[in-house]
Scaffold this motif. Structure first.
Motif, PDB file in Angstrom:
ATOM      1  N   UNK B  91       0.857  -1.217  -0.164  1.00  0.00           N
ATOM      2  CA  UNK B  91       0.004   0.006   0.191  1.00  0.00           C
ATOM      3  C   UNK B  91       0.799   1.319  -0.133  1.00  0.00           C
ATOM      4  N   UNK B  92       1.876   1.059   0.807  1.00  0.00           N
ATOM      5  CA  UNK B  92       2.578   2.403   0.903  1.00  0.00           C
ATOM      6  C   UNK B  92       3.520   2.679  -0.489  1.00  0.00           C
ATOM      7  N   UNK B  93       3.944   1.364  -0.863  1.00  0.00           N
ATOM      8  CA  UNK B  93       4.800   1.739  -2.465  1.00  0.00           C
ATOM      9  C   UNK B  93       3.647   2.064  -3.386  1.00  0.00           C
ATOM     10  N   UNK B  94       2.443   1.920  -3.268  1.00  0.00           N
ATOM     11  CA  UNK B  94       1.444   2.199  -4.185  1.00  0.00           C
ATOM     12  C   UNK B  94       1.005   3.722  -4.021  1.00  0.00           C
ATOM     13  N   UNK B  95       1.015   4.052  -2.807  1.00  0.00           N
ATOM     14  CA  UNK B  95       0.781   5.417  -2.439  1.00  0.00           C
ATOM     15  C   UNK B  95       1.847   6.322  -2.786  1.00  0.00           C
ATOM     16  N   UNK B  96       3.080   5.991  -2.427  1.00  0.00           N
ATOM     17  CA  UNK B  96       4.221   6.808  -2.788  1.00  0.00           C
ATOM     18  C   UNK B  96       4.468   6.777  -4.249  1.00  0.00           C
ATOM     19  N   UNK B  97       4.507   5.646  -5.034  1.00  0.00           N
ATOM     20  CA  UNK B  97       4.747   5.444  -6.196  1.00  0.00           C
ATOM     21  C   UNK B  97       3.786   6.390  -7.242  1.00  0.00           C
ATOM     22  N   UNK B  98       2.543   6.266  -7.164  1.00  0.00           N
ATOM     23  CA  UNK B  98       1.724   6.543  -7.994  1.00  0.00           C
ATOM     24  C   UNK B  98       1.519   8.241  -7.901  1.00  0.00           C
ATOM     25  N   UNK B  99       1.440   8.561  -6.616  1.00  0.00           N
ATOM     26  CA  UNK B  99       1.370   9.878  -6.256  1.00  0.00           C
ATOM     27  C   UNK B  99       2.578  10.723  -6.773  1.00  0.00           C
ATOM     28  N   UNK B 100       3.712   9.996  -6.762  1.00  0.00           N
ATOM     29  CA  UNK B 100       5.061  10.836  -7.567  1.00  0.00           C
ATOM     30  C   UNK B 100       4.841  10.658  -9.003  1.00  0.00           C
ATOM     31  N   UNK B 101       4.347   9.649  -9.731  1.00  0.00           N
ATOM     32  CA  UNK B 101       3.873  10.054 -10.878  1.00  0.00           C
ATOM     33  C   UNK B 101       3.237  11.021 -11.274  1.00  0.00           C
ATOM     34  N   UNK B 102       1.711  11.050 -10.706  1.00  0.00           N
ATOM     35  CA  UNK B 102       1.033  12.271 -10.555  1.00  0.00           C
ATOM     36  C   UNK B 102       1.593  13.453 -10.540  1.00  0.00           C
ATOM     37  N   UNK B 103       2.296  13.468  -9.335  1.00  0.00           N
ATOM     38  CA  UNK B 103       2.720  15.046  -9.293  1.00  0.00           C
ATOM     39  C   UNK B 103       3.829  15.422 -10.452  1.00  0.00           C
ATOM     40  N   UNK B 104       4.611  14.668 -10.747  1.00  0.00           N
ATOM     41  CA  UNK B 104       5.834  14.827 -11.929  1.00  0.00           C
ATOM     42  C   UNK B 104       4.744  15.214 -13.094  1.00  0.00           C
ATOM     43  N   UNK B 220      13.801  16.943 -12.232  1.00  0.00           N
ATOM     44  CA  UNK B 220      12.552  16.246 -12.246  1.00  0.00           C
ATOM     45  C   UNK B 220      12.968  15.173 -11.124  1.00  0.00           C
ATOM     46  N   UNK B 221      14.340  14.426 -11.212  1.00  0.00           N
ATOM     47  CA  UNK B 221      14.506  13.602 -10.303  1.00  0.00           C
ATOM     48  C   UNK B 221      14.436  13.786  -8.966  1.00  0.00           C
ATOM     49  N   UNK B 222      14.998  15.102  -8.625  1.00  0.00           N
ATOM     50  CA  UNK B 222      14.787  15.705  -7.303  1.00  0.00           C
ATOM     51  C   UNK B 222      13.497  15.727  -6.964  1.00  0.00           C
ATOM     52  N   UNK B 223      12.442  16.189  -7.820  1.00  0.00           N
ATOM     53  CA  UNK B 223      11.015  16.219  -7.442  1.00  0.00           C
ATOM     54  C   UNK B 223      10.431  15.151  -7.057  1.00  0.00           C
ATOM     55  N   UNK B 224      10.794  14.035  -7.923  1.00  0.00           N
ATOM     56  CA  UNK B 224      10.132  12.669  -7.824  1.00  0.00           C
ATOM     57  C   UNK B 224      10.876  12.095  -6.459  1.00  0.00           C
ATOM     58  N   UNK B 225      11.888  12.246  -6.328  1.00  0.00           N
ATOM     59  CA  UNK B 225      12.485  11.522  -4.940  1.00  0.00           C
ATOM     60  C   UNK B 225      11.944  12.497  -3.848  1.00  0.00           C
ATOM     61  N   UNK B 226      11.778  13.689  -3.500  1.00  0.00           N
ATOM     62  CA  UNK B 226      11.361  14.417  -2.566  1.00  0.00           C
ATOM     63  C   UNK B 226       9.964  13.770  -2.336  1.00  0.00           C
ATOM     64  N   UNK B 227       9.120  13.757  -3.287  1.00  0.00           N
ATOM     65  CA  UNK B 227       7.712  13.516  -3.080  1.00  0.00           C
ATOM     66  C   UNK B 227       7.494  12.040  -2.780  1.00  0.00           C
ATOM     67  N   UNK B 228       8.532  11.162  -3.340  1.00  0.00           N
ATOM     68  CA  UNK B 228       8.311   9.724  -2.932  1.00  0.00           C
ATOM     69  C   UNK B 228       8.570   9.525  -1.497  1.00  0.00           C
ATOM     70  N   UNK B 229       9.807  10.234  -1.012  1.00  0.00           N
ATOM     71  CA  UNK B 229       9.893  10.241   0.533  1.00  0.00           C
ATOM     72  C   UNK B 229       9.047  10.673   1.318  1.00  0.00           C
TER      73      UNK B 229
END
Lengths: 333, 302, 453
Positions: B91-104, B220-229
């Motif tokens: 669940x956490x992977x889904x949440x972090x992963x999908x929202x990261x894609x969405x944000x980017x 973009x990597x930075x944004x993705x990483x920040x948001x994922x964490x």
């Protein structure tokens, strides 16, 4: 022979300009669309709804009932609310405000000072900076829930390692940390210090950005370390200080996770009232309790709006006064 | 033709510093490192204690003995058996992963509009975006909760509370911090590159595709990483929208729930904490430089 | 630019309209249809939520409840276990409002029964009971104090908890004491006699720890010894008016001051977290007398604690001997949430869980809770330690009741008293009366602010 090129009329030129402007704004709108929709649906809409509820009694089961300023009167203890004695007020509201202001007043400067000092230590060595930097930054990545649990364990007054260390030193008697209302918030400060890694990194970047020639210039004039710091370093990193100050204050107003977990785990109970003795009752905690445990959504909305107003006021004041002490050297907006 | 000077003459003459100065510098370096090591110890020791406790038996966890004895590696297995940790991790992977894609996906066009196109009111609207950073999360949570819990299901017949949907859907509509980061970066892209594409007859889409995106990979990597964490660590959102739903919990919620019937099993809790922390720390180690560069994008330039 | 603003403005107005429409949607309470005689036996699946988190207990429940499926073969049970019992009621309420409530809910505590009744969140069981000739006399009179509110019977008990005094017989014998204390002054005397300190002055063995939140004790439990009441007939808080409260808190502070505030707080900090572990203070012989619930007998047996102990009702105040034998009761309850899809079948399960002897005995054997019906308490299959008899007697005692009294806003108002109590015992001991008056005022305000329209 010259062919006459028909001149475009003024009107035609205006129309052409407007068409390209429309095209440009159309593109802008398209690009901004996700944010606009998101802002309206997930931010503005709820904000307005919450504003409406702050004037209602709403417990999520029955429809909202308009009660005018009663929620605010209860918050501030002003005026008379129907059905309650004059001056009736929320006994924990101002406690939560005081606790929140306390953690901001002590936590933010600590973060700035220690962040800066540690970063300055990191500017000197030539080797190993990366290793240190990683080591300092890593704890700030730890989930706040985990940090809180860890420090509740570490700071247990009897079995925790820290107290056993202090007790081993003769003449010192260790405080009871999360079991003593006078020491619970300082315990949170200690917890917060563990997570200043991200501030350290920002300060380090800021310090390294200070142009070398400024240091050389002042060295020529024979300045000592303190003068170097005061006249070159400090002014040049004021943008960083400003940034950490604002973010620290904004985050401080919303302080929640650590207090929620620490208040629960330390005393073994599930009351949210900021054990011990309300010393950990922060604004966000009390709001959560009112909204999701007492189901007083109207009052909670009123509290949320007061929080917003306070945050905005602080930010605006900081922004306005920043011109006087923040130096944007190169490239600032 | 002049003779070439002797090779040694090309190098600047290096004077040896007097021994006193060298010694002083050396001592200062030692002192500096000593302080740094002491500070590092303070940062590292809590983690050491977490690791030690996660290997203890439950009885020993609350006692004063520091070295686990016996060493109970099985704690890490027990943790998975006691609560549905695999599901919560997923669940956490889904949440972090999908929202990261969405944000980017949603923030790149928005940041582009704020940086590479000049239009009237651009700064005001950008300020509006930034001001949402100051919005306390509590002001929108309460009404949003009611809408997700009652009204949307009434209109659409879909359940939202107790699922990850209320957390994931908003991420596809922009995020102020990511917009800010990307915009700062996009502004540093030289105008000439974009003009070149325009001269070729390309519009904004081509500029985005051919110039901005390729150059912006680090940002973009930075944004993705920040948001994922951030999403991985998020507690308040899951607390409000997932509540105690047994299926949809994320790790942060599960961790705070990690008790037997009424008490905290410290050894298992520390083991679960380690399991929760490790992916984040690993990602950080692997992507350090991206992080640090991303961080400097925010703070240094104000 | 202007067009942009126009779009945003229109969207904002639309959002506001949307929000107002949303916010104005209120809840509707549905009245349950009474059990029709000759109800159809079409296959039905009931969703049941329960808060047991320990694996053995989850399995135990699932096994015990199989008897229901045998009795009613057309009903299948979909059992959902919650990961954390602490937020069970809040989550349940959120789901009732969202329309996703289960058919039957089992909650550990009756704190929210008042809200369930007042807001119609759980269905009134009276129509089902009347149609089935089911009466509350199946249970002790104390059951009414936590399952019914303002005339609505919204829950039924599923076993119960009862609280009393545990005491260490070995320590008693060593101190020359034989019988358990029956009055509060005896309790204080014995506590002082049985306390052992080490050479630093720290408490090694505490006679009795009177602090709030230590092992489930609360100031209201102490005040019960004086027969103190929370509310008067007009539902106004009388903590300042009823002398029992002042007497109880004074008693409490006397004992705390005798220990020394720092010493007793340190002791508390060392032991409070171990309440549910085999290292619990009483089980390891660090506390001579303790207030606890009936489940402790089972835990002592399971943990094979090396103590020789006995149980007795909690002492009564010297001038209130009539309170002796009673105590706090109340525990697990079950009910039918509003919006349950199969209320008639749900009633069958609720009735089963609260009265079926085999089910109750199986559950009591597993959990060590007090059996709530006469039949289950006298069943030969009941395997409970001898010390449990005290708690069955407390459950049946007419003076026993649930604390704090049910209110439509839930039980959070009790925190006002608990927080004050924490301050009171650590403070200088001035102006108890004013402090209690403030608690009264805060509770009254909270009730007013929280009342449903």
């Amino acid at each position: 022979m010259q062919t006459a090129i028909p001149r475009r009329s003024e009107a035609e030129r205006r129309r052409a300009r407007r068409r390209s402007a429309v095209r440009k704004y159309g593109v802008v709108l398209l690009l901004l669309a996700p944010w606009i929709v998101g802002f309206t649906v997930f931010t503005l809409g709820p904000m307005l709804l919450s504003l409406y509820w702050s004037f209602c009694h709403y417990d999520m089961v029955n429809a909202p009932r308009w009660i005018g300023l009663a929620n605010f009167k209860f918050m501030f203890g002003l005026g008379t609310i129907e059905g309650l004695p004059p001056g009736a007020h929320d006994p924990y509201y101002w406690l939560s405000v005081r606790n929140t202001l306390w953690i901001i007043a002590f936590g933010v400067p600590l973060r700035i000072v220690f962040g800066m000092l540690t970063a300055m230590l990191l500017t000197r060595p030539k080797r190993g900076v990366n290793a240190y930097r990683t080591l300092f930054y890593a704890p700030s990545m730890v989930p706040r829930v985990a940090t809180a649990l860890v420090f509740v364990y570490l700071l247990n007054p009897v079995s925790g390692p820290i107290n056993r260390l202090i007790d081993a030193i003769p003449g010192l008697s260790a405080p009871l940390w999360f079991f003593d209302p006078a020491w619970a918030k300082p315990a949170l400060l200690i917890m917060g210090l563990w997570g200043i890694g991200d501030a350290i990194v920002i300060y380090l970047a800021g310090l390294l950005n200070v142009p070398r020639d400024l240091y050389e210039a002042i060295a020529i004039e024979g300045a000592n370390t303190w003068q170097r710091f005061r006249h070159v370093t400090l002014p040049m990193i004021t943008p960083v200080i400003f940034f950490t100050l604002i973010m620290g204050i904004i985050d401080g107003f919303q302080y929640f996770d650590q207090a929620y977990v620490a208040g629960n785990a330390a005393s073994g109970q599930n009351a949210v009232l900021g054990q011990p003795q309300g010393s950990l009752l922060f604004y966000g905690l009390w709001l959560y309790e009112k909204a999701f445990r007492s189901f007083q959504m109207g009052y909670a909305s009123a509290m949320a709006w007061m929080l917003f107003i306070a945050t905005m006021a602080c930010t605006v004041v900081l922004l306005l006064t920043s011109r006087r002490w923040v130096h944007y050297g190169g490239g600032g907006q | 033709m002049t003779t070439a000077a002797r090779p040694e003459a090309g190098r600047p003459a290096r004077r040896r510093l007097p021994a006193r100065v060298r010694r002083r510098r050396f001592l200062l370096t030692i002192a500096n490192h000593a302080v740094l090591i002491a500070v590092s110890l303070m940062f590292v020791l809590p983690i050491v204690w977490i690791v030690l406790t996660s290997l203890m038996t439950e009885d020993q966890a609350m006692t004063t003995r520091l070295i686990p004895d016996p060493v109970q590696w099985s704690n890490f297995v027990t943790v998975f058996k006691q609560i549905d940790l695999w599901r919560y991790t997923w669940n956490t992977v889904l949440y972090a992963g999908i929202t990261t894609i969405g944000v980017v996906v949603s923030c790149v066009p928005v940041a582009y509009a704020f940086s590479r196109i000049k239009w009237r009111g651009r700064n005001i609207v950008f300020l509006l975006v930034l001001s949402t950073l100051m919005l306390p999360v509590q002001i929108t949570t309460v009404p949003l909760f009611v809408v997700w819990a009652r009204d949307l299901p009434a209109w659409t017949g879909i359940q939202f509370i107790g699922t990850l949907k209320p957390l994931i859907i908003p991420s596809f509509f922009g995020d102020a911090f990511s917009i800010f980061l990307l915009r700062q970066f996009f502004m540093t892209i030289p105008d000439e590159l974009c003009d070149a594409v325009r001269v070729d007859g390309g519009g904004h889409w081509q500029i985005l595709r051919r110039v901005v995106l390729p150059l912006s990979k680090p940002a973009i990597m930075a944004v993705a990483l920040f948001h994922f964490i951030w999403a991985w660590n998020d507690f308040y959102g899951p607390l409000v929208y997932l509540g105690q739903s047994p299926q949809a919990q994320t790790l942060s919620l599960a961790l705070s729930n990690f008790r037997g019937m009424h008490h905290v099993q410290w050894n298992l809790t520390m083991a679960a904490t380690l399991i929760f922390m490790i992916p984040v720390v690993v990602i950080f180690f692997l992507a350090q430089r991206v992080f640090i560069e991303g961080v400097t994008l925010t703070g240094v330039k104000g | 630019m202007k067009r942009l603003l126009l779009y945003v403005g229109v969207a904002a107005v639309a959002a506001l309209a949307l929000g107002l429409a949303a916010g104005c949607g209120g809840g509707t309470s549905s009245s349950p249809s009474p059990l029709a005689s000759g109800a159809s036996h079409e296959p039905v699946t009931l969703t049941v939520w329960h808060p047991w988190t320990v694996k053995s207990e989850k399995q135990g429940f699932a096994t015990a409840v199989k008897g229901f499926e045998t009795q009613y073969p057309w009903i299948k049970l979909n059992i959902v276990a919650f990961p954390n019992s602490d937020e069970f009621d809040q989550t349940l309420m959120k789901n009732i409002n969202a329309g996703t409530a289960p058919d039957v809910a089992i909650s550990f505590g009756p704190d929210y029964v008042g809200k369930y009744a007042a807001d119609g969140l759980w269905q009134d069981l009276k129509p089902y009971m009347e149609a089935d000739s089911f009466s509350m006399s199946e249970f002790a009179p104390a059951a009414l104090s936590y399952t019914s509110y303002q005339g609505k019977q919204v829950a039924l008990p599923v076993l119960t908890d009862a609280y009393g005094l545990y005491y260490n017989k070995t320590m008693f014998a060593k101190a020359g004491l034989s019988d358990p204390p029956k009055t509060m002054s005896e309790l204080m005397d014995y506590a002082k006699k049985l306390t052992v300190r080490d050479q630093n002055g720290d408490i090694k063995v505490a006679g009795f720890v009177p602090l709030n939140a230590f092992n489930e004790l609360g100031p209201s439990d102490l005040a019960h010894a004086w027969g103190a009441k929370w509310f008067d007939e007009n539902d106004k808080p009388v903590l300042a008016g009823d002398p029992g409260w002042a007497a109880a808190l004074t008693w409490q502070k006397q004992l705390v001051d005798w220990y020394g505030k720092n010493a007793i707080t340190k002791f508390y900090a060392a032991w409070v977290d171990k309440e549910w572990t085999p290292d619990q203070a009483f089980e390891t012989g660090h506390v001579a007398m303790i207030w606890d619930g009936e489940w402790r007998t089972k835990m002592i047996a399971n943990d094979k604690a090396a103590i020789d102990y006995a149980t007795a009702p909690f002492p009564a105040a010297d001038d209130h001997p009539e309170m002796y034998g009673s105590g706090r009761v109340g525990g697990t309850i079950c009910g039918i949430p509003r919006g349950a899809k199969n209320p008639e079948a749900a009633w069958l399960l609720v009735k089963y869980m609260s009265t079926d002897t085999d089910f109750l005995v199986a559950l009591a054997n597993m959990l060590g809770n007090v059996p709530t019906t006469k039949a289950s308490a006298e069943s030969p299959d009941l395997q409970i330690p001898a010390q449990m008899k005290t708690f069955i007697a407390v459950w049946n005692s007419p003076g026993s009741l649930f604390q704090p009294p049910l209110q439509s806003i839930g039980a959070t108002y009790a925190d006002f008293l608990n927080n004050y109590d924490d301050k009171w015992v650590q403070g200088k001991g001035d102006d108890l009366q004013a402090g209690l008056q403030k608690v009264d005022q805060d509770i009254a305000n909270e009730l007013s602010m929280g009342q449903a329209p």
